[in-house]
Write a protein that holds these residues in place. Structure first.
Motif, PDB file in Angstrom:
ATOM      1  N   VAL A   9      67.837  -5.012  36.939  1.00  0.00           N
ATOM      2  CA  VAL A   9      66.376  -5.089  36.975  1.00  0.00           C
ATOM      3  C   VAL A   9      65.834  -5.363  35.574  1.00  0.00           C
ATOM      4  CG1 VAL A   9      64.270  -3.777  37.493  1.00  0.00           C
ATOM      5  CG2 VAL A   9      66.258  -3.593  39.002  1.00  0.00           C
ATOM      6  N   GLN A  10      66.457  -4.768  34.566  1.00  0.00           N
ATOM      7  CA  GLN A  10      66.001  -4.975  33.187  1.00  0.00           C
ATOM      8  C   GLN A  10      66.142  -6.443  32.782  1.00  0.00           C
ATOM      9  OE1 GLN A  10      67.595  -2.186  30.403  1.00  0.00           O
ATOM     10  NE2 GLN A  10      66.640  -3.171  28.650  1.00  0.00           N
ATOM     11  N   LEU A  11      67.243  -7.081  33.139  1.00  0.00           N
ATOM     12  CA  LEU A  11      67.416  -8.505  32.812  1.00  0.00           C
ATOM     13  C   LEU A  11      66.403  -9.369  33.570  1.00  0.00           C
ATOM     14  CD1 LEU A  11      71.305  -8.894  32.584  1.00  0.00           C
ATOM     15  CD2 LEU A  11      69.635  -8.752  30.718  1.00  0.00           C
ATOM     16  N   ARG A  53      60.781  -2.063  30.947  1.00  0.00           N
ATOM     17  CA  ARG A  53      61.548  -2.106  29.701  1.00  0.00           C
ATOM     18  C   ARG A  53      62.081  -3.525  29.452  1.00  0.00           C
ATOM     19  NH1 ARG A  53      65.036   2.105  30.381  1.00  0.00           N
ATOM     20  NH2 ARG A  53      66.782   0.777  30.917  1.00  0.00           N
ATOM     21  N   GLY A  54      62.488  -4.206  30.497  1.00  0.00           N
ATOM     22  CA  GLY A  54      62.941  -5.591  30.358  1.00  0.00           C
ATOM     23  C   GLY A  54      61.799  -6.521  29.962  1.00  0.00           C
ATOM     24  N   ILE A  55      60.660  -6.358  30.614  1.00  0.00           N
ATOM     25  CA  ILE A  55      59.478  -7.154  30.257  1.00  0.00           C
ATOM     26  C   ILE A  55      59.120  -6.898  28.792  1.00  0.00           C
ATOM     27  CG2 ILE A  55      56.982  -7.401  30.653  1.00  0.00           C
ATOM     28  CD1 ILE A  55      57.611  -6.818  33.664  1.00  0.00           C
ATOM     29  N   ALA A  56      59.145  -5.616  28.398  1.00  0.00           N
ATOM     30  CA  ALA A  56      58.825  -5.256  27.015  1.00  0.00           C
ATOM     31  C   ALA A  56      59.801  -5.898  26.039  1.00  0.00           C
ATOM     32  CB  ALA A  56      58.843  -3.733  26.864  1.00  0.00           C
ATOM     33  N   ALA A  57      61.090  -5.837  26.356  1.00  0.00           N
ATOM     34  CA  ALA A  57      62.095  -6.453  25.472  1.00  0.00           C
ATOM     35  C   ALA A  57      61.849  -7.954  25.345  1.00  0.00           C
ATOM     36  CB  ALA A  57      63.501  -6.180  26.003  1.00  0.00           C
ATOM     37  N   GLY A  58      61.525  -8.605  26.461  1.00  0.00           N
ATOM     38  CA  GLY A  58      61.223 -10.035  26.425  1.00  0.00           C
ATOM     39  C   GLY A  58      60.017 -10.343  25.562  1.00  0.00           C
ATOM     40  N   LEU A  59      58.966  -9.528  25.685  1.00  0.00           N
ATOM     41  CA  LEU A  59      57.767  -9.737  24.869  1.00  0.00           C
ATOM     42  C   LEU A  59      58.056  -9.525  23.382  1.00  0.00           C
ATOM     43  CD1 LEU A  59      55.041  -8.014  27.068  1.00  0.00           C
ATOM     44  CD2 LEU A  59      55.312 -10.468  26.641  1.00  0.00           C
ATOM     45  N   ILE A  60      58.832  -8.513  23.080  1.00  0.00           N
ATOM     46  CA  ILE A  60      59.182  -8.235  21.686  1.00  0.00           C
ATOM     47  C   ILE A  60      59.970  -9.401  21.100  1.00  0.00           C
ATOM     48  CG2 ILE A  60      60.617  -6.772  20.197  1.00  0.00           C
ATOM     49  CD1 ILE A  60      59.785  -4.399  22.089  1.00  0.00           C
ATOM     50  N   ILE A  61      60.987  -9.832  21.810  1.00  0.00           N
ATOM     51  CA  ILE A  61      61.840 -10.936  21.313  1.00  0.00           C
ATOM     52  C   ILE A  61      61.026 -12.219  21.179  1.00  0.00           C
ATOM     53  CG2 ILE A  61      63.808 -12.419  21.882  1.00  0.00           C
ATOM     54  CD1 ILE A  61      65.016  -9.866  23.299  1.00  0.00           C
ATOM     55  N   ALA A  79      54.612  -1.213  22.798  1.00  0.00           N
ATOM     56  CA  ALA A  79      53.893  -0.170  23.528  1.00  0.00           C
ATOM     57  C   ALA A  79      54.493   0.044  24.920  1.00  0.00           C
ATOM     58  CB  ALA A  79      52.405  -0.524  23.625  1.00  0.00           C
ATOM     59  N   LEU A  80      54.750  -1.037  25.635  1.00  0.00           N
ATOM     60  CA  LEU A  80      55.356  -0.918  26.963  1.00  0.00           C
ATOM     61  C   LEU A  80      56.736  -0.263  26.878  1.00  0.00           C
ATOM     62  CD1 LEU A  80      54.423  -4.370  28.560  1.00  0.00           C
ATOM     63  CD2 LEU A  80      53.524  -2.116  29.204  1.00  0.00           C
ATOM     64  N   MET A  81      57.482  -0.616  25.859  1.00  0.00           N
ATOM     65  CA  MET A  81      58.827  -0.056  25.687  1.00  0.00           C
ATOM     66  C   MET A  81      58.747   1.456  25.495  1.00  0.00           C
ATOM     67  SD  MET A  81      62.112  -0.952  25.464  1.00  0.00           S
ATOM     68  CE  MET A  81      62.248  -2.644  24.937  1.00  0.00           C
ATOM     69  N   VAL A  82      57.814   1.891  24.680  1.00  0.00           N
ATOM     70  CA  VAL A  82      57.670   3.329  24.400  1.00  0.00           C
ATOM     71  C   VAL A  82      57.131   4.071  25.620  1.00  0.00           C
ATOM     72  CG1 VAL A  82      56.410   5.014  23.003  1.00  0.00           C
ATOM     73  CG2 VAL A  82      57.418   3.007  21.904  1.00  0.00           C
ATOM     74  N   ILE A  83      56.085   3.538  26.221  1.00  0.00           N
ATOM     75  CA  ILE A  83      55.409   4.238  27.316  1.00  0.00           C
ATOM     76  C   ILE A  83      56.259   4.260  28.591  1.00  0.00           C
ATOM     77  CG2 ILE A  83      53.396   4.178  28.846  1.00  0.00           C
ATOM     78  CD1 ILE A  83      51.852   2.950  26.420  1.00  0.00           C
ATOM     79  N   PHE A  84      56.913   3.148  28.877  1.00  0.00           N
ATOM     80  CA  PHE A  84      57.653   3.027  30.141  1.00  0.00           C
ATOM     81  C   PHE A  84      59.166   2.936  29.929  1.00  0.00           C
ATOM     82  CE2 PHE A  84      53.414   1.247  30.953  1.00  0.00           C
ATOM     83  CZ  PHE A  84      53.024   2.045  32.030  1.00  0.00           C
ATOM     84  N   TRP A  85      59.677   3.685  28.988  1.00  0.00           N
ATOM     85  CA  TRP A  85      61.097   3.618  28.638  1.00  0.00           C
ATOM     86  C   TRP A  85      61.999   3.825  29.854  1.00  0.00           C
ATOM     87  CZ3 TRP A  85      64.146   1.656  25.253  1.00  0.00           C
ATOM     88  CH2 TRP A  85      65.479   2.072  25.191  1.00  0.00           C
ATOM     89  N   HIS A  86      61.583   4.650  30.792  1.00  0.00           N
ATOM     90  CA  HIS A  86      62.439   4.984  31.930  1.00  0.00           C
ATOM     91  C   HIS A  86      62.284   4.020  33.109  1.00  0.00           C
ATOM     92  CE1 HIS A  86      63.833   8.567  29.973  1.00  0.00           C
ATOM     93  NE2 HIS A  86      62.580   8.911  29.709  1.00  0.00           N
ATOM     94  N   LYS A  87      61.485   3.006  32.957  1.00  0.00           N
ATOM     95  CA  LYS A  87      61.293   2.004  34.017  1.00  0.00           C
ATOM     96  C   LYS A  87      62.018   0.726  33.603  1.00  0.00           C
ATOM     97  CE  LYS A  87      58.109   4.383  36.300  1.00  0.00           C
ATOM     98  NZ  LYS A  87      58.278   4.879  37.621  1.00  0.00           N
ATOM     99  N   ASP A  88      63.112   0.438  34.267  1.00  0.00           N
ATOM    100  CA  ASP A  88      63.960  -0.693  33.873  1.00  0.00           C
ATOM    101  C   ASP A  88      63.223  -2.028  33.837  1.00  0.00           C
ATOM    102  OD1 ASP A  88      66.124   0.950  33.511  1.00  0.00           O
ATOM    103  OD2 ASP A  88      67.089   0.441  35.416  1.00  0.00           O
ATOM    104  N   LEU A  89      62.433  -2.308  34.869  1.00  0.00           N
ATOM    105  CA  LEU A  89      61.734  -3.588  34.917  1.00  0.00           C
ATOM    106  C   LEU A  89      60.760  -3.723  33.750  1.00  0.00           C
ATOM    107  CD1 LEU A  89      61.155  -6.282  36.354  1.00  0.00           C
ATOM    108  CD2 LEU A  89      59.385  -5.085  37.655  1.00  0.00           C
TER     109      LEU A  89
END
Length: 162
Positions: free
Chosen positions: A38-40, A126-134, A114-124
């Motif tokens: 889900v994270q990917l 967290r994946g969206i957040a990682a994509g936005l960061i990158i 912000a999404l990464m910190v707030i929703f760390w336990h939500k895989d989807l």
């Protein structure tokens, strides 16, 4: 005149790199959508649209480069007043747009954090957040170097009229 060719060829080279990065990101996204993670899939959901947009912009610059070189070289050789009235004016708009674009890219990065910190336990998410960061970081760096090259070009254009 070498500064004109150097500027536009630098833009073209950076956009060729941008197309390659876009293809890699699009290919990765297609793969990520096929796997069970889900994270990917979250990463793919940001990579795919942003990479397609980047590719469209970069292909446009690559296609336009020969015409731009010819146009500005013609100004330089036969219509020097147009350097001031057209090319400097155009580049001032381009340089201003970098401020807006880079602000949006910083925003994407910060929303991702912000999404990464707030929703760390939500895989989807967290994946969206990682994509936005990158994507925010890579695009910011991409545009930062384009802005630096644009400033060197602007300095050349402004010194031409002196």
């Amino acid at each position: 005149m070498d500064s004109i060719v150097q500027y536009f060829n630098g833009e073209k080279l950076q956009c060729i790199i941008g197309v390659v990065i876009s293809i890699v990101c699009i290919g990765s996204s297609v793969y990520f959508l096929q796997v069970q993670s889900v994270q990917l899939k979250g990463i793919a959901s940001t990579f795919l649209p942003i990479s397609i947009f980047l590719m469209i912009v970069c292909v446009g610059v690559i296609v336009r480069t020969p015409t731009d070189i010819e146009r500005v070289t013609n100004f330089y050789n036969t219509q020097p007043a147009k350097i001031q009235t057209e090319e400097i004016t155009r580049m001032e708009k381009v340089m201003k747009s970098f401020k807006v674009i880079k602000t949006v890219e910083i925003g994407l990065f910060l929303v991702g954090v912000a999404l990464m910190v707030i929703f760390w336990h939500k895989d989807l998410v967290r994946g969206i957040a990682a994509g936005l960061i990158i994507q925010g970081l890579v695009m910011y760096l991409f545009d930062h170097f384009a802005e630096l090259r644009g400033q060197v070009y602007m300095d050349f254009l402004k010194s031409y009229g002196l």
